[in-house]
Design a protein around this motif. Structure first.
Motif, PDB file in Angstrom:
ATOM      1  N   ASP A 188     -56.759 -26.670 -12.660  1.00  0.00           N
ATOM      2  CA  ASP A 188     -57.738 -26.307 -11.703  1.00  0.00           C
ATOM      3  C   ASP A 188     -57.555 -26.819 -10.429  1.00  0.00           C
ATOM      4  O   ASP A 188     -57.525 -26.184  -9.371  1.00  0.00           O
ATOM      5  CB  ASP A 188     -58.985 -26.925 -12.103  1.00  0.00           C
ATOM      6  N   ASN A 189     -57.063 -28.062 -10.338  1.00  0.00           N
ATOM      7  CA  ASN A 189     -56.703 -28.551  -8.967  1.00  0.00           C
ATOM      8  C   ASN A 189     -55.397 -27.859  -8.378  1.00  0.00           C
ATOM      9  O   ASN A 189     -55.153 -27.505  -7.330  1.00  0.00           O
ATOM     10  CB  ASN A 189     -56.157 -30.152  -9.082  1.00  0.00           C
ATOM     11  N   LYS A 190     -54.522 -27.379  -9.265  1.00  0.00           N
ATOM     12  CA  LYS A 190     -53.365 -26.610  -8.803  1.00  0.00           C
ATOM     13  C   LYS A 190     -53.763 -25.162  -8.351  1.00  0.00           C
ATOM     14  O   LYS A 190     -53.309 -24.906  -7.183  1.00  0.00           O
ATOM     15  CB  LYS A 190     -52.359 -26.517  -9.939  1.00  0.00           C
ATOM     16  N   THR A 191     -54.636 -24.775  -8.913  1.00  0.00           N
ATOM     17  CA  THR A 191     -55.318 -23.289  -8.537  1.00  0.00           C
ATOM     18  C   THR A 191     -55.978 -23.531  -7.069  1.00  0.00           C
ATOM     19  O   THR A 191     -55.586 -22.485  -6.323  1.00  0.00           O
ATOM     20  CB  THR A 191     -56.245 -22.741  -9.606  1.00  0.00           C
ATOM     21  N   ILE A 192     -56.603 -24.595  -6.950  1.00  0.00           N
ATOM     22  CA  ILE A 192     -57.065 -24.667  -5.727  1.00  0.00           C
ATOM     23  C   ILE A 192     -56.259 -24.894  -4.635  1.00  0.00           C
ATOM     24  O   ILE A 192     -56.344 -24.499  -3.611  1.00  0.00           O
ATOM     25  CB  ILE A 192     -58.329 -25.915  -5.581  1.00  0.00           C
ATOM     26  N   ALA A 193     -55.148 -25.919  -4.721  1.00  0.00           N
ATOM     27  CA  ALA A 193     -54.149 -26.006  -4.143  1.00  0.00           C
ATOM     28  C   ALA A 193     -53.418 -24.732  -3.455  1.00  0.00           C
ATOM     29  O   ALA A 193     -53.039 -24.413  -2.556  1.00  0.00           O
ATOM     30  CB  ALA A 193     -53.150 -27.073  -4.595  1.00  0.00           C
ATOM     31  N   ILE A 194     -52.950 -23.973  -4.470  1.00  0.00           N
ATOM     32  CA  ILE A 194     -52.452 -22.518  -4.328  1.00  0.00           C
ATOM     33  C   ILE A 194     -53.350 -21.622  -3.195  1.00  0.00           C
ATOM     34  O   ILE A 194     -52.797 -21.136  -2.495  1.00  0.00           O
ATOM     35  CB  ILE A 194     -52.122 -21.974  -5.566  1.00  0.00           C
ATOM     36  N   ALA A 254     -55.447 -22.767  -1.158  1.00  0.00           N
ATOM     37  CA  ALA A 254     -55.231 -23.150   0.218  1.00  0.00           C
ATOM     38  C   ALA A 254     -54.041 -22.538   0.990  1.00  0.00           C
ATOM     39  O   ALA A 254     -54.444 -22.714   2.174  1.00  0.00           O
ATOM     40  CB  ALA A 254     -55.119 -24.641   0.140  1.00  0.00           C
ATOM     41  N   TYR A 255     -53.216 -21.965   0.288  1.00  0.00           N
ATOM     42  CA  TYR A 255     -52.020 -21.507   1.171  1.00  0.00           C
ATOM     43  C   TYR A 255     -52.110 -20.159   1.187  1.00  0.00           C
ATOM     44  O   TYR A 255     -51.286 -19.365   1.973  1.00  0.00           O
ATOM     45  CB  TYR A 255     -50.857 -21.531   0.253  1.00  0.00           C
ATOM     46  N   ILE A 256     -53.369 -19.265   0.977  1.00  0.00           N
ATOM     47  CA  ILE A 256     -53.410 -17.916   1.129  1.00  0.00           C
ATOM     48  C   ILE A 256     -54.511 -17.505   2.151  1.00  0.00           C
ATOM     49  O   ILE A 256     -55.666 -17.597   1.989  1.00  0.00           O
ATOM     50  CB  ILE A 256     -54.296 -17.370  -0.321  1.00  0.00           C
ATOM     51  N   THR A 257     -53.875 -17.461   3.443  1.00  0.00           N
ATOM     52  CA  THR A 257     -54.622 -17.181   4.694  1.00  0.00           C
ATOM     53  C   THR A 257     -55.590 -18.282   5.194  1.00  0.00           C
ATOM     54  O   THR A 257     -55.621 -19.116   4.266  1.00  0.00           O
ATOM     55  CB  THR A 257     -55.174 -15.870   4.505  1.00  0.00           C
ATOM     56  N   VAL A 304     -61.557 -21.630   1.764  1.00  0.00           N
ATOM     57  CA  VAL A 304     -62.387 -21.615   0.179  1.00  0.00           C
ATOM     58  C   VAL A 304     -61.923 -22.898  -0.596  1.00  0.00           C
ATOM     59  O   VAL A 304     -62.487 -23.770  -1.134  1.00  0.00           O
ATOM     60  CB  VAL A 304     -61.794 -20.346  -0.577  1.00  0.00           C
ATOM     61  N   ALA A 305     -60.684 -23.393  -0.388  1.00  0.00           N
ATOM     62  CA  ALA A 305     -60.131 -24.484  -1.055  1.00  0.00           C
ATOM     63  C   ALA A 305     -60.798 -25.731  -0.367  1.00  0.00           C
ATOM     64  O   ALA A 305     -61.065 -26.608  -1.307  1.00  0.00           O
ATOM     65  CB  ALA A 305     -58.640 -24.632  -0.699  1.00  0.00           C
ATOM     66  N   PHE A 306     -61.068 -25.865   0.839  1.00  0.00           N
ATOM     67  CA  PHE A 306     -61.833 -26.768   1.476  1.00  0.00           C
ATOM     68  C   PHE A 306     -63.110 -27.149   0.729  1.00  0.00           C
ATOM     69  O   PHE A 306     -63.838 -28.195   0.377  1.00  0.00           O
ATOM     70  CB  PHE A 306     -61.822 -26.890   3.117  1.00  0.00           C
ATOM     71  N   ILE A 307     -63.834 -26.034   0.747  1.00  0.00           N
ATOM     72  CA  ILE A 307     -65.244 -25.961   0.349  1.00  0.00           C
ATOM     73  C   ILE A 307     -65.363 -26.295  -1.443  1.00  0.00           C
ATOM     74  O   ILE A 307     -66.004 -26.995  -1.653  1.00  0.00           O
ATOM     75  CB  ILE A 307     -65.967 -24.713   0.467  1.00  0.00           C
ATOM     76  N   MET A 308     -64.357 -25.983  -2.218  1.00  0.00           N
ATOM     77  CA  MET A 308     -64.164 -26.165  -3.465  1.00  0.00           C
ATOM     78  C   MET A 308     -63.728 -27.448  -3.862  1.00  0.00           C
ATOM     79  O   MET A 308     -64.292 -27.888  -4.818  1.00  0.00           O
ATOM     80  CB  MET A 308     -63.176 -25.108  -4.079  1.00  0.00           C
ATOM     81  N   ASN A 309     -63.065 -28.213  -2.899  1.00  0.00           N
ATOM     82  CA  ASN A 309     -62.794 -29.760  -3.199  1.00  0.00           C
ATOM     83  C   ASN A 309     -63.588 -30.543  -2.493  1.00  0.00           C
ATOM     84  O   ASN A 309     -63.470 -31.508  -2.567  1.00  0.00           O
ATOM     85  CB  ASN A 309     -61.216 -29.748  -2.576  1.00  0.00           C
ATOM     86  N   ASP A 321     -60.207 -34.383  -4.410  1.00  0.00           N
ATOM     87  CA  ASP A 321     -58.782 -34.415  -5.422  1.00  0.00           C
ATOM     88  C   ASP A 321     -57.955 -34.898  -4.225  1.00  0.00           C
ATOM     89  O   ASP A 321     -57.649 -33.952  -3.410  1.00  0.00           O
ATOM     90  CB  ASP A 321     -58.686 -33.261  -6.306  1.00  0.00           C
ATOM     91  N   PRO A 322     -57.229 -35.936  -4.365  1.00  0.00           N
ATOM     92  CA  PRO A 322     -56.034 -36.251  -3.289  1.00  0.00           C
ATOM     93  C   PRO A 322     -54.956 -35.144  -3.518  1.00  0.00           C
ATOM     94  O   PRO A 322     -54.350 -34.598  -2.165  1.00  0.00           O
ATOM     95  CB  PRO A 322     -55.471 -37.545  -4.057  1.00  0.00           C
ATOM     96  N   PHE A 323     -54.487 -34.510  -4.370  1.00  0.00           N
ATOM     97  CA  PHE A 323     -53.560 -33.472  -4.570  1.00  0.00           C
ATOM     98  C   PHE A 323     -54.067 -32.371  -3.843  1.00  0.00           C
ATOM     99  O   PHE A 323     -53.253 -31.874  -2.943  1.00  0.00           O
ATOM    100  CB  PHE A 323     -53.239 -33.202  -6.070  1.00  0.00           C
ATOM    101  N   VAL A 324     -55.390 -31.915  -3.931  1.00  0.00           N
ATOM    102  CA  VAL A 324     -55.843 -30.638  -3.135  1.00  0.00           C
ATOM    103  C   VAL A 324     -55.736 -30.895  -1.679  1.00  0.00           C
ATOM    104  O   VAL A 324     -55.257 -30.144  -0.943  1.00  0.00           O
ATOM    105  CB  VAL A 324     -57.023 -30.206  -3.676  1.00  0.00           C
ATOM    106  N   LYS A 325     -56.520 -32.065  -1.436  1.00  0.00           N
ATOM    107  CA  LYS A 325     -56.533 -32.463  -0.054  1.00  0.00           C
ATOM    108  C   LYS A 325     -55.263 -32.582   0.734  1.00  0.00           C
ATOM    109  O   LYS A 325     -55.014 -32.196   2.022  1.00  0.00           O
ATOM    110  CB  LYS A 325     -56.947 -34.007   0.049  1.00  0.00           C
ATOM    111  N   PHE A 326     -53.860 -32.994   0.056  1.00  0.00           N
ATOM    112  CA  PHE A 326     -52.706 -33.202   0.397  1.00  0.00           C
ATOM    113  C   PHE A 326     -52.065 -31.615   0.849  1.00  0.00           C
ATOM    114  O   PHE A 326     -51.690 -31.410   2.171  1.00  0.00           O
ATOM    115  CB  PHE A 326     -51.699 -33.484  -0.700  1.00  0.00           C
ATOM    116  N   HIS A 327     -52.389 -30.715   0.050  1.00  0.00           N
ATOM    117  CA  HIS A 327     -52.011 -29.188   0.375  1.00  0.00           C
ATOM    118  C   HIS A 327     -52.953 -28.660   1.306  1.00  0.00           C
ATOM    119  O   HIS A 327     -52.409 -27.761   2.044  1.00  0.00           O
ATOM    120  CB  HIS A 327     -51.848 -28.455  -0.849  1.00  0.00           C
ATOM    121  N   ILE A 328     -53.990 -28.876   1.399  1.00  0.00           N
ATOM    122  CA  ILE A 328     -55.111 -28.218   2.340  1.00  0.00           C
ATOM    123  C   ILE A 328     -54.581 -28.883   3.677  1.00  0.00           C
ATOM    124  O   ILE A 328     -54.310 -28.159   4.698  1.00  0.00           O
ATOM    125  CB  ILE A 328     -56.489 -28.800   2.232  1.00  0.00           C
TER     126      ILE A 328
END
Length: 116
Positions: free
Chosen positions: A15-21, A23-26, A32-37, A42-49
């Protein structure tokens, strides 16, 4: 019983990988990733955001080069090509579940946007 715990952890990681991915779509995906996280933090998602937010900001700022007559357009093409390669590197990192910063500018993005 341990197998169920493992599946939950794997599902959470997926789920975290999905949110991180996402984050890279426009910029919409970034929002959306920022709101979902927001609740998970999650530190992994925040890193990719932070990584994609940095690429987005650099892309917006480089658009200002268009106001330089003739040379600006050529510079923009080079900058956007480099940003595209860096975007692919970041997206592949999200796919693989790694937190390797984007070359050259990635560590700066982590520092600039550490409040996120």
């Amino acid at each position: 019983m341990e197998k169920n715990d493992l599946k939950v952890n794997t599902a959470g990681l997926q789920d975290n990988k999905t949110i991180a991915i996402i984050a890279y779509i426009t910029w919409i995906g970034l929002l959306v990733a920022f709101i979902m996280n927001k609740d998970k933090q999650d530190p992994f998602v925040k890193f990719h955001i932070r990584q994609n937010l940095g690429l987005f900001v650099i892309g917006i700022l480089s658009g200002l080069l268009n106001f330089i007559p003739s040379v600006g357009a050529m510079i923009i093409y080079v900058v956007f090509a480099i940003l595209f390669v860096l975007w692919i590197i970041g997206l592949l990192g999200a796919f693989s579940g790694k937190t390797n910063p984007i070359p050259v500018v990635g560590p700066m993005f982590q520092d600039w946007f550490k409040g996120i």
